[in-house]
Scaffold this active site. Structure first.
Site, PDB file in Angstrom:
ATOM      1  N   LYS A 168       5.289  -9.457 -15.580  1.00 53.17           N
ATOM      2  CA  LYS A 168       4.672  -8.137 -15.573  1.00 53.17           C
ATOM      3  C   LYS A 168       4.385  -7.781 -17.017  1.00 53.17           C
ATOM      4  O   LYS A 168       5.180  -8.106 -17.910  1.00 53.17           O
ATOM      5  CB  LYS A 168       5.658  -7.105 -14.986  1.00 53.17           C
ATOM      6  N   VAL A 221      -4.621  -0.290   2.412  1.00 47.78           N
ATOM      7  CA  VAL A 221      -3.697  -0.967   3.319  1.00 47.78           C
ATOM      8  C   VAL A 221      -3.795  -0.370   4.729  1.00 47.78           C
ATOM      9  O   VAL A 221      -3.958  -1.092   5.720  1.00 47.78           O
ATOM     10  CB  VAL A 221      -2.240  -0.872   2.790  1.00 47.78           C
ATOM     11  N   GLY A 222      -3.715   0.960   4.817  1.00 47.65           N
ATOM     12  CA  GLY A 222      -3.696   1.637   6.113  1.00 47.65           C
ATOM     13  C   GLY A 222      -4.961   1.409   6.934  1.00 47.65           C
ATOM     14  O   GLY A 222      -4.899   1.170   8.148  1.00 47.65           O
ATOM     15  N   GLY A 253      -0.873   7.096   5.596  1.00 53.97           N
ATOM     16  CA  GLY A 253      -1.647   6.648   4.435  1.00 53.97           C
ATOM     17  C   GLY A 253      -2.828   5.846   4.922  1.00 53.97           C
ATOM     18  O   GLY A 253      -2.652   4.758   5.482  1.00 53.97           O
ATOM     19  N   GLY A 270      -5.532   4.393   3.280  1.00 50.79           N
ATOM     20  CA  GLY A 270      -6.273   3.842   2.142  1.00 50.79           C
ATOM     21  C   GLY A 270      -6.503   2.356   2.395  1.00 50.79           C
ATOM     22  O   GLY A 270      -6.631   1.923   3.542  1.00 50.79           O
TER      23      GLY A 270
HETATM   24  P1  NAD Z   1      -4.659   3.773  -1.532  1.00 47.88           P
HETATM   25  O1  NAD Z   1      -4.615   4.653  -2.726  1.00 47.88           O
HETATM   26  O2  NAD Z   1      -5.900   3.026  -1.217  1.00 47.88           O
HETATM   27  O3  NAD Z   1      -4.286   4.633  -0.218  1.00 47.88           O
HETATM   28  C1  NAD Z   1      -3.174   5.483  -0.171  1.00 47.88           C
HETATM   29  C2  NAD Z   1      -3.350   6.411   1.032  1.00 47.88           C
HETATM   30  O4  NAD Z   1      -2.153   7.169   1.186  1.00 47.88           O
HETATM   31  C3  NAD Z   1      -4.486   7.424   0.880  1.00 47.88           C
HETATM   32  O5  NAD Z   1      -5.123   7.571   2.130  1.00 47.88           O
HETATM   33  C4  NAD Z   1      -3.750   8.723   0.523  1.00 47.88           C
HETATM   34  O6  NAD Z   1      -4.491   9.879   0.918  1.00 47.88           O
HETATM   35  C5  NAD Z   1      -2.506   8.545   1.345  1.00 47.88           C
HETATM   36  N1  NAD Z   1      -1.340   9.335   0.951  1.00 47.88           N
HETATM   37  C6  NAD Z   1      -0.828   9.543  -0.287  1.00 47.88           C
HETATM   38  N2  NAD Z   1       0.266  10.330  -0.207  1.00 47.88           N
HETATM   39  C7  NAD Z   1       0.459  10.596   1.105  1.00 47.88           C
HETATM   40  C8  NAD Z   1       1.423  11.338   1.819  1.00 47.88           C
HETATM   41  N3  NAD Z   1       2.414  11.962   1.196  1.00 47.88           N
HETATM   42  N4  NAD Z   1       1.334  11.393   3.180  1.00 47.88           N
HETATM   43  C9  NAD Z   1       0.349  10.764   3.824  1.00 47.88           C
HETATM   44  N5  NAD Z   1      -0.606  10.039   3.189  1.00 47.88           N
HETATM   45  C10 NAD Z   1      -0.541   9.972   1.846  1.00 47.88           C
HETATM   46  O7  NAD Z   1      -3.411   2.796  -1.714  1.00 47.88           O
HETATM   47  P2  NAD Z   1      -3.209   1.372  -1.039  1.00 47.88           P
HETATM   48  O8  NAD Z   1      -3.776   0.342  -1.921  1.00 47.88           O
HETATM   49  O9  NAD Z   1      -3.581   1.429   0.380  1.00 47.88           O
HETATM   50  O10 NAD Z   1      -1.620   1.230  -1.188  1.00 47.88           O
HETATM   51  C11 NAD Z   1      -0.740   1.951  -0.350  1.00 47.88           C
HETATM   52  C12 NAD Z   1       0.677   1.504  -0.644  1.00 47.88           C
HETATM   53  O11 NAD Z   1       0.801   0.113  -0.410  1.00 47.88           O
HETATM   54  C13 NAD Z   1       1.147   1.717  -2.082  1.00 47.88           C
HETATM   55  O12 NAD Z   1       2.520   2.000  -2.056  1.00 47.88           O
HETATM   56  C14 NAD Z   1       0.931   0.360  -2.725  1.00 47.88           C
HETATM   57  O13 NAD Z   1       1.803   0.144  -3.816  1.00 47.88           O
HETATM   58  C15 NAD Z   1       1.282  -0.555  -1.568  1.00 47.88           C
HETATM   59  N6  NAD Z   1       0.667  -1.877  -1.640  1.00 47.88           N
HETATM   60  C16 NAD Z   1      -0.677  -2.011  -1.708  1.00 47.88           C
HETATM   61  C17 NAD Z   1      -1.231  -3.281  -1.731  1.00 47.88           C
HETATM   62  C18 NAD Z   1      -2.727  -3.492  -1.765  1.00 47.88           C
HETATM   63  O14 NAD Z   1      -3.153  -4.639  -1.613  1.00 47.88           O
HETATM   64  N7  NAD Z   1      -3.540  -2.475  -1.931  1.00 47.88           N
HETATM   65  C19 NAD Z   1      -0.395  -4.421  -1.710  1.00 47.88           C
HETATM   66  C20 NAD Z   1       1.000  -4.246  -1.613  1.00 47.88           C
HETATM   67  C21 NAD Z   1       1.512  -2.948  -1.582  1.00 47.88           C
END
Ligand code: NAD
Length: 368
Positions: free
Chosen positions: A77, A181-182, A177, A179
């Site tokens: 990192k 992932v969701g 969430g 975003g």
């Molecule tokens: P993102 O920013 O694209 O999406 C996050 C989503 O969560 C958004 O829709 C936001 O509105 C929502 N959100 C934030 N706070 C909230 C709350 N309190 N209640 C409900 N919804 C809420 O992020 P992402 O890339 O989808 O990542 C989501 C999580 O997964 C993070 O913790 C990230 O570290 C983890 N993650 C992501 C990846 C990846 O490939 N993107 C890989 C491993 C882990």
């Protein structure tokens, strides 16, 4: 930046490098945790205040994630101290200065993280010839666009469903969430016939026991909208999704959303961790004791790191997807079988699996 840290053990870290370039003002830290399995891939974070200790912990978490995923890479990192929103020309100067500093550290392959993106990686690649998370034009695989993490999460859920006699066709799921992932885990689960009965983004939640339209929600999000812009379902508080009983509950937002004070509200067969550390350890144990299958973050959300490794080896998006499904499904099965056989939690089983793989890789290295 220079405080001592206590995360030193038989696994690492192998190198801790402080970088300072008076000419550009660059201040950075690189922690290479363990390279027994191969050169370390590691995100470069840009932030105003990140400690060496935090950098070392993040590097270790990623070593275990890579080992659990069975990748031929160790993990590192790095952190560049600075405001990621600084003017672009200034950011390019700092990132390029960082790239020159790591150019002759072949054990380190840089990737994007908070505060850096594919353009920053292209600058690094220009100087070092090695980086992942690149723009598509120079061999990158856009993991958030193809839904790499959501795809892996879906593969893990499919395996877990066999362990609780759950048919994914008609199974109900909730996503906190919506975003990168969701959205994608919802898309892949809906393709298998599962029904989204609750969803939340930061602005609020929606519930519908008859099912919410995933494609319509994706279209709304694609136009910059909120999940509550959908013209069906009951509008609820964003925290309200915790109370929706379902077969699969997916945290895909932020860390620490499930704690001892709210874990009793969850009623689900599978808790599939898309987000990193979405639950405290005691809350996770409480759920597991109540019969919920836990799919820990570093097993279930490894799709992104697998995608990065596949990109580094010059393979295609199709190969990335197949590698993600294969590795995440196998690891989930091994973890759940081991947890059952040894009477331990799935997180403990996953940790044992990961640490054993790092130790084994270190044994192979001793023969050189
Ligand atoms: P993102 O920013 O694209 O999406 C996050 C989503 O969560 C958004 O829709 C936001 O509105 C929502 N959100 C934030 N706070 C909230 C709350 N309190 N209640 C409900 N919804 C809420 O992020 P992402 O890339 O989808 O990542 C989501 C999580 O997964 C993070 O913790 C990230 O570290 C983890 N993650 C992501 C990846 C990846 O490939 N993107 C890989 C491993 C882990």
């Amino acid at each position: 930046m220079t405080e001592p840290f206590d995360l030193i053990d038989e696994l690492g870290p192998e190198k801790v490098i402080h970088i300072h370039d008076p000419a550009t003002g660059l201040k950075a830290i690189l922690v290479i945790d363990n390279v027994a399995a191969g050169p370390a891939i590691g995100g470069c974070r840009m932030a105003v205040d990140v400690s060496l200790d935090e950098c070392a912990r993040l590097a270790r978490a990623m070593t275990l994630k890579n080992a659990a995923a069975g990748l031929p890479h160790g993990r590192a990192k790095s952190v560049i101290i600075g405001d990621p929103k600084m003017p672009l020309a200034e950011k390019e100067r700092l990132i390029r200065s960082f790239a020159y500093a790591i150019k002759n550290i072949p054990d380190y392959i840089v990737g994007p993280d908070m505060g850096t993106d594919e353009i920053c990686m292209a600058w690094c690649h220009d100087i070092t010839g090695r980086a992942v998370g690149l723009p598509r034009e120079i061999g990158g695989i856009p993991l958030d666009l193809i839904g790499a993490t959501g795809y892996g999460l879906c593969a893990a859920i499919e395996v877990a469903s066999e362990f609780c006699d759950l048919d994914l066709y008609g199974a109900t799921f909730v996503v906190q969430g919506f975003g990168s992932v969701g959205i994608h885990v919802s898309r892949f689960l809906a393709e298998k016939g599962a029904v989204l009965v609750g969803v939340a983004d930061i602005y609020g939640g929606l519930a519908d026991s008859n099912g919410l339209d995933v494609a319509a929600l994706m279209a709304i999000k694609g136009e910059g909208g909120k999940v509550q812009d959908l013209d069906s379902g009951e509008k609820i508080d964003r925290e309200g999704v915790i109370d929706i009983a379902c077969d699969i509950w997916i945290p895909a937002a932020q860390p620490d959303v499930i704690r001892m004070e709210n874990v009793q509200r969850l009623n689900t067969k599978i808790f599939a961790q898309g987000a990193n550390i979405p639950a405290s350890l005691d809350a996770e144990q409480n759920l597991e004791q109540r019969g919920t299958i836990i799919l820990p973050d570093f097993i279930a959300n490894a799709g992104g790191v697998i995608c990065g490794a596949v990109e580094y080896h010059g393979r295609s998006e199709l190969q990335a997807m197949s590698s993600i499904a294969d590795k995440v499904a196998n690891n989930t099965r091994n973890m759940l079988e081991r947890a059952k056989a040894e009477g331990i939690s799935s997180r403990e089983a996953a940790m044992k699996m990961a640490v054993e793989r790092v130790r084994q890789a270190m044994q192979y290295r001793k023969t050189h």
